[in-house]
Structure formats: C-alpha cells, structure tokens
Motif scaffolding. Structure first.
Motif: not given
Length: 402
Positions: A49, A52, A355, A352
């Motif tokens: 997280q 992100y 992640g 992204a």
C-alpha cells in the motif's frame, strides 16, 4: 548565455544559487521515501500500500505541465522563486497528516511545486552555461539536489530525537522559506528568455513532435525503475534484512556519498562522449545495480547501493542536460516539462507495477528487479531515436520555428 568556453566565476555563482534552491527540493522529495517504514508503522500501512501511496504522490508532479508553460510565458526566475516558497509550506504541512490519504494529499501538492522548481533551475542552467559544459553544470546541480536528499537520510538516524518522530522530520521542509528573500535578490533571469519571444502556444510544433514522442518514451521507461528502486532502498534493508534505522541511514549516507561522483562523471562523459552513449551506459548500469541490491544478500547492499547512486547520478545528469536542448527557447520549459511529466507517469507506473508484482509474488525485491528491465529498453530508444546535442549551441541544436 555566454560566449566563454569554460565555467567562469559568474557561472559558478549562478550554479551555487540554483543549487541552494534545489537542495531543499531534494530533501522534500525524498523525506517520505526515507521515512517509509516509520510512517507505515505509525499509520498501520503495509508495504504494497505504501508503494501505491508513493505512486499517488508522484502524480502531483504532473502539475509541472502548467508550471512549465508559465515558465516560458512569465520567466524562469519568477516561477523558480514561487515554487520554492510553496513547496516549503506544503512539505511542512505533511507533519499534520493522521491518515495515509492526508499524507498523500499534502505530499502530492508539494510535489507539483518541487518539480516546477527543479525544472526552472535546470532550464536556467542550460541557457546560461557554455555549450561545452552544460552537462557538467547539470552535474553540479545534481550534487546539490542529492545532498538535500542525503540530509533526510542523515536525520533518519536521529528520528527519536525529533518531536513527533517522522512528523518532526517533515516539518524541517519549512526551512527554505528563510532563503527565499536572499534568492530573490541574487538569482538573475535567463538572458535567452529576456531576449526571446514568449508566445501563448501550449503545444509543441510539428517540427519537434518526433523528438517529443521519443523523449517521452525514454523518460517514461527511464524513471519507472529508477523511482521504484530508490523508493524502497530504506525499506528493504530494514524489512528484509532486519537492519536498524541507524544502520540503514549509514548505508544511504556513506554508500550513497561514495556514489555521488556519478554526477561529475556523468557531466564529464556527456560533454565528451555525447548524450546518446552516456545515456545508454547509465540506464543499463542502474538496472543491473538494482538487480544486485534487491536480489543479493545483506553483504551486497553496500556495493550495489553505491553503484545505484553512481548510475542514477550519471543518468540524471545526462537526461537533465539533454531534455532542454531538444527544444527552442520559446517552448523549452514547456516541452521539458512534458518530458518530466512523462517521467512522472513512468514513476507512477513503476511503483504501481512494483506494488502489484510484490503482492502477487510476495517478494518486493524480485518485483522491483523485474521492473528494472525497463532500463534496457530506455537505453535502446535513447541511443537510436534522439538527436545528439552535446556541445552544440542551443540555437543550432533547436532553432525557433515560425
């Protein structure tokens, strides 16, 4: 602008002033990445997280598209000073965040003006230094910017002494406000800008669209793995190898400091070898160094991180020198900002992707290594699709169009 073939006292003074302006930009840009673990613990946010969140913060830099246009319309100096003022206030306000969403909002807003300050400083340096030393000039600015980033890593070792821990370190971002009056008195406007025209157009003319598209691809790929890798250089030793904050801080400061000559080497190489070959060398070198850092054991962290910093420094110097040279004065900041925005999108995509891959593979190190393969593609595109502008006067490399 100067007819001299070397950096004289006036050039060095200007670079010192610009370096001061972006020293704190480096601190503000890196402080959240350096504090990733304590922020995650305080706000109860897991690693994927946080990746992100960093991608969302990076989105704020897309505001440079507007700031770049304003820099061409109203002057490099004016936008530089305004951006320093605003990013200081927004960066310090991050200390008040009590949720991940609030932290992203403050840092995302600050990132817009951090990117604007950096872009304006780079353009001033390109326009005011001799053609044969533009790469070296960007290397000097890169050192100043990276030392600012290093300050955040240095203060990490003393995080327990700061009121509020990571919040106190974010509050340090307010310090540039003290220097704005001095910078306002001493930083001159670019003479190429004052002697040119300032049209209202927002779009790059047809003659330069091929360069723009190729540059966008290089910046997108080149920043995707760069940002993803460095965003986790503090997180990885502590989470995977169990290092303390002090030991991690020592790694970033000492090994990172050893790699800082990459800015000087990058500047020298790009002025002597040209932009194409230098870019390919550093883009591939950074990809290999990241693979060693995230796939190797604890013993590889020091040499691989040193190589990462060295290659990133060289890559940054080459690309910062190259981007403004590709376009004429009337749209130099606008087009350079568009390339920077391409890099921002690449950074977001890289974070992204890291992640998503990290969650799927349950291994952030392997995920970041896979993302780093983008460096090879960026090297190929830079070498084959962009013109060589090293050592060429700006008016010759990128003449004005009707």
């Amino acid at each position: 602008m100067s007819d001299n073939s070397r950096l004289d006292a006036q050039h060095r003074r200007l670079l010192g002033l610009l370096g001061l302006a972006i020293f704190f930009e480096g601190y503000g840009r890196s402080v959240v990445s350096v504090l990733l673990r304590p922020i995650g613990e305080d706000l109860a946010v897991p690693g994927p997280q946080l990746s992100y969140a960093l991608a969302a913060i990076s989105a704020g830099a897309l505001g440079v598209l507007l700031l770049g246009h304003l820099t061409d319309r109203f002057g490099r100096r004016r936008l530089l000073l305004g951006c320093v003022l605003v990013y200081s206030l927004l960066g310090a306000a991050t200390a008040t965040a009590t949720t991940l969403a609030a932290l992203v909002a403050w840092q995302g807003a600050a990132r817009m003006f951090q990117e604007g300050a950096l872009a304006a400083a780079v353009v001033i340096a390109v326009e005011e230094t001799p053609a044969s030393h533009r790469g070296l000039a960007q290397g000097v600015l890169g050192v100043a910017n990276s030392v600012g980033s290093g300050l955040a890593a240095f203060l990490l070792a003393f995080i327990e002494l700061f009121p509020g821990g990571w919040r106190g370190l974010c509050a340090v971002s307010v310090l540039p406000l003290l220097f704005v009056p001095f910078l306002r008195r001493t930083i001159p406007e670019s003479r190429r800008w004052t002697g040119g025209t300032h049209p209202r157009r927002r779009f790059v003319p047809a003659a330069y669209r091929g360069r723009l598209l190729a540059g966008l691809a290089v910046f997108f790929l080149g920043m995707s793995y760069d940002v993803a890798g460095f965003a986790f250089t503090a997180f990885w030793p502590m989470s995977r190898h169990g290092w303390s904050a002090a030991r991690t801080s020592a790694l970033i400061i000492v090994a990172g400091g050893i790699g800082l000559p990459g800015f000087w080497v990058g500047g020298r190489l790009t002025d002597r070898m040209g932009r194409r070959r230098s870019a390919a060398l550093f883009l591939v070198g950074l990809a290999l160094a990241e693979a060693a850092f995230f796939l190797g054991g604890s013993g590889t962290l020091w040499p691989s991180f040193t190589a990462m910093v060295f290659c990133q420094a060289g890559k940054t110097t080459v690309l910062r020198s190259w981007a403004p040279e590709l376009f004429p004065t009337s749209l130099r900041a606008t087009a350079s900002s568009q390339l920077a925005a391409g890099g921002v999108l690449g950074a977001m995509a890289g974070l992204a992707a890291a992640g998503a891959l990290g969650a799927a593979l349950a291994d952030m190190g392997l995920a970041i290594t896979l993302v780093a393969t983008a460096g090879v593609a960026a090297a190929v595109l830079a070498y084959t699709c962009l013109p060589e502008t090293g050592g060429v006067e700006l008016e010759v490399a990128s003449p004005e169009t009707p």
